[in-house]
Scaffold this active site. Sequence first.
Site, PDB file in Angstrom:
ATOM      1  N   THR A  53       2.233 -32.062   7.642  1.00 28.20           N
ATOM      2  CA  THR A  53       2.922 -31.731   6.394  1.00 28.20           C
ATOM      3  C   THR A  53       4.291 -31.132   6.661  1.00 28.20           C
ATOM      4  O   THR A  53       5.286 -31.493   6.025  1.00 28.20           O
ATOM      5  CB  THR A  53       2.080 -30.728   5.575  1.00 28.20           C
ATOM      6  OG1 THR A  53       0.864 -31.362   5.175  1.00 28.20           O
ATOM      7  CG2 THR A  53       2.824 -30.261   4.338  1.00 28.20           C
ATOM      8  N   HIS A  75      30.698  -7.388  17.032  1.00 28.22           N
ATOM      9  CA  HIS A  75      31.398  -7.214  15.751  1.00 28.22           C
ATOM     10  C   HIS A  75      32.454  -8.303  15.619  1.00 28.22           C
ATOM     11  O   HIS A  75      33.180  -8.582  16.568  1.00 28.22           O
ATOM     12  CB  HIS A  75      32.067  -5.845  15.705  1.00 28.22           C
ATOM     13  CG  HIS A  75      32.922  -5.642  14.495  1.00 28.22           C
ATOM     14  ND1 HIS A  75      32.393  -5.354  13.257  1.00 28.22           N
ATOM     15  CD2 HIS A  75      34.273  -5.705  14.326  1.00 28.22           C
ATOM     16  CE1 HIS A  75      33.375  -5.247  12.377  1.00 28.22           C
ATOM     17  NE2 HIS A  75      34.534  -5.446  13.009  1.00 28.22           N
TER      18      HIS A  75
END
Length: 464
Positions: A41, A443
């Site tokens: 599935t 960052h």
Amino acid sequence: MASYDVIIIGSGPGGYVCAIRCAQLGLKTACVEGRDTLGGTCLNVGCIPSKALLHATEMLHEAEHNFAKMGLKGKSPSVDWPQMLSYKDDVIAQNTKGIEFLFKKNKVDWLKGWGSIPEAGKVKVGDEVHEAKHIVIASGSESAGIPNAEFEIDEKVVITSTGALELPKVPKSMIVVGGGVIGLEMGSVYARLGAEVTVIEYLDHITPGLDMEVTKTFSKLLSKQGLNIITGAGVTKVETKNNKATVSYTLRKDDSAQEQDADVVLVSTGRKPVTKGLGLEELGVAISKRGQVEIDKGYKSSVDGIYAIGDVVSGPMLAHKAEDEGMALAEILAGQAGHVNYGVIPAVIYTHPEVASVGQTEEMLKEEGRSYKTGKFSFMGNGRAKANFAADGFVKILADKDTDRILGAHIVGPMAGDLIHEICVAMEFGAAAEDLARTCHAHPTYSEAVREAALACGDGAIHS
């Protein structure tokens, strides 16, 4: 008659992973699958194709709402629905063919057809019977339907998630019965394509089982996106006439009867194990009241030589949970010590923004009387999120009040499904929130929000 060490029935994530790992560990292995393609599935009509449509419609949303803000001018793209479905089908083909390649690479035999177990140690596929020392049931799950309601699935007007992936056109209106993962993901797809989407949920809130603070925020964000969410409503009947549907439901707060019409009704009220036709009851395999195969800690059923993993056993019906069980069982069958840490099984909803969670919720901790602390950080304080128009949501980390050990984490926001895994790894190693807080994060990244939430468990986040 062919003889194997292991035969797995079902080639979904649990089955195919188990088969490949068994073969890698030196066991002669076969996998039974009746579809024309491998992957079950998940790869054919579930996880993978739905993510393709989610991605396509997220790109549409970006073009319609954010491109102009960034100086990208031009006509908004139009939707070529047949081409979008073709793209989705190409994604399915790439993934299912990839599993077929891995079977060949690892010398796993694909027994094509639907399997049954006529007796312990034997698997019948078509007219052929094969012998195996170990048989693994990995037959997955199917749509559970609407409890105590009159309805009939035709996959045209009243559909399951399977029908939702191949509608001939985008409906003008859609009712989603069930406010769980599947319904909200597919509802989001069609809402972005222009359909008027209403979600009807029996409980007083969507996403049962999630941390309630996340649920409330998520519900507000979905409503802002145009989804009409009706909670505390039990569907009693779905009638079809002239290619339209009428949904009858009762509001639990005052027992008032309501009706609503739609072009399409998506039934997404959960899933149930698929065990019919395997011959389990005749063999004496113990089945629970919920239709699941009962197993011991080693995934063995009540009949020697027969095992079960994935959606047919207890626990969350998640592809990655099935994969982990498949690997663990393969290692057990090969004489090793297979293990799954069920306390660190992440769950993700792939809407926009995404929602992800792992471990315990605040509600669970309160119920068990555990002393805990909360570290929370909003994506509004994250530079990357603000630059990318993705500042909705937050990261929340729950840690033991005395030891600082991470007990759970809950994220609603950009890339939540990826961010959660840093916390999963930390929990697997028994880390404290301070361990995350002291780890340098690049960052600017979304992951800085995880560090900030960890800092908030201590002396406080920097950017809030």
